[in-house]
Motif scaffolding. Sequence first.
Motif, PDB file in Angstrom:
ATOM      1  N   HIS A 144      -8.598 -27.950  -1.964  1.00 64.61           N
ATOM      2  CA  HIS A 144      -9.648 -28.712  -2.135  1.00 64.61           C
ATOM      3  C   HIS A 144      -9.427 -30.173  -2.144  1.00 64.61           C
ATOM      4  O   HIS A 144      -8.146 -30.605  -2.493  1.00 64.61           O
ATOM      5  N   PRO A 145     -10.120 -30.946  -1.276  1.00 62.31           N
ATOM      6  CA  PRO A 145      -9.915 -32.415  -1.074  1.00 62.31           C
ATOM      7  C   PRO A 145      -9.496 -33.354  -2.324  1.00 62.31           C
ATOM      8  O   PRO A 145      -8.666 -34.142  -2.254  1.00 62.31           O
ATOM      9  N   VAL A 146     -10.102 -32.966  -3.287  1.00 58.04           N
ATOM     10  CA  VAL A 146      -9.965 -33.766  -4.594  1.00 58.04           C
ATOM     11  C   VAL A 146      -9.071 -32.885  -5.681  1.00 58.04           C
ATOM     12  O   VAL A 146      -8.238 -33.507  -6.233  1.00 58.04           O
ATOM     13  N   LEU A 147      -9.329 -31.552  -5.833  1.00 53.07           N
ATOM     14  CA  LEU A 147      -8.706 -30.790  -6.995  1.00 53.07           C
ATOM     15  C   LEU A 147      -7.408 -30.091  -6.276  1.00 53.07           C
ATOM     16  O   LEU A 147      -6.688 -29.475  -7.290  1.00 53.07           O
ATOM     17  N   GLN A 194      -5.810 -24.706  -6.346  1.00 51.39           N
ATOM     18  CA  GLN A 194      -5.854 -23.993  -7.671  1.00 51.39           C
ATOM     19  C   GLN A 194      -6.163 -22.540  -7.465  1.00 51.39           C
ATOM     20  O   GLN A 194      -5.964 -21.864  -8.638  1.00 51.39           O
TER      21      GLN A 194
END
Lengths: 107, 359
Positions: free
Chosen positions: A6-9, A12
């Motif tokens: 994920h580009p921000v997270l 995960q």
Amino acid sequence: MHIEKHPVLGRQLHTPVTIYFNDQPYQAYTQQSVAAALMANEIKKLGVSRKLVQSRGLFCSRGRCCSCYMTIDGEDHVRSCMTEVEDGMRIYPNMDDPEVRREIDED
Amino acid sequence: MKTDVLIIGGGPAGLSAAIETASRGLDVTIVDEASKLGGQLNQQTQALRPLPSVHEPMRGFELADKLIEQVKGFNVRPLLNHRVVGFYADGSAGITDEENVFPVKAKKIIVASGAAEKAVAFPKWTLPGIMTIGAAQTLINRDFVMPGREAVIVGSSDFAMETAIQLMDVGIRVKAIIEKQNGALAKEQEKVSELSRNGIPFYFNSFIREARGNGQVAQIDIELPDEVITLNVDLICMDGGRAPILDVFYQLGCSFGFQEELGGWVPQYSNTFQTDREDVFIAGNAAGISTQGPLLLTGMIAGISVSEELQAISPAEANEIRDAIWKELGLLECKEVYTGRVKHLENFTSPVLKDQFIS
């Protein structure tokens, strides 16, 4: 498709599990909802509407619209967007009215 | 089960109410139907602004983590994956773990039930692949799942623009933004410019005439002012605005008023965020649709008021803190919403709907 990075997270999705939709195995990850995990496997039609028998899928993802009802581990009319996947979960589309189970107290 | 304060909803407003009450020594129970506290903040990757002065600028999920961490230091009992399904005659809340129902007797209740997204209806809008912008955001940021590959967005609010950018960031092609008004509604114009710069067309004065697909959406017709165009898409994200979630207030028999700027029907409440039921307080989007910063402030006001009623804080101190928070609310909240809120308070003693369910 699962979002592996994920580009921000970031990453995960760590723990893969196998879920069964219509007895076919699919890969999901813990923490995903049933509806989301199915969508990641290109399954968008989660059932049909009661009266007009039209296709239904995830709509609000908040547990309010009840568009994503499915049969999960033998229980009918479960909100699949609010239920997290578990390994070996058996999932069937919502094609009908629920079977209303009632325990009759024999005492 | 007995508790001093029962908070229904563990989002930003519920959590800030919990911090205000529990930090003053009260025993607090939060009930939330999700498996994690934080509400919709958990899937918000955008930077939040403006936030109250006690918080530095941060993203939604960071704020959720911060509030959850703060709550952990106090006497707060979270009941996750639990729902309130009704109330007993003695005022206890009936709470279910989806298997059994048990009563929780609270001295005061704060309802922070939040808001629900509204749909935008057009022929075949119920096809799978058509969802709210919030649902699309949840799929990518909570579930880490691509909701589709080629999308259109219906609506152009700030929330819609943020979600459009988040969709693009994970590699979804946004083919168009469709707005029935004659311009973008987002207040933060930089988001609109960012999308335009990325070559995404905005179709104003336009709407979806029809969606098509066999079992899931595959194609749409868009009615532009002078032509109809057809696009192949597998995802339609619709932004129909939000409305307060009212179920619990109906069950509690609270009075209601209608306030367009707050999202339509809203329970009546006073400037202490007390409803016309003396033991019931309100906070967050349930008290009128707003942005995250002001939502925290409404939760704080409700928490202060409950602390005052339960004598955990003196009336003088409560008044002083409340006045300060109201002042900050006036500064932070979008002017239109704040004016609507003040108007709504004035109607407290003359609600539009009262005792509508006499049994």
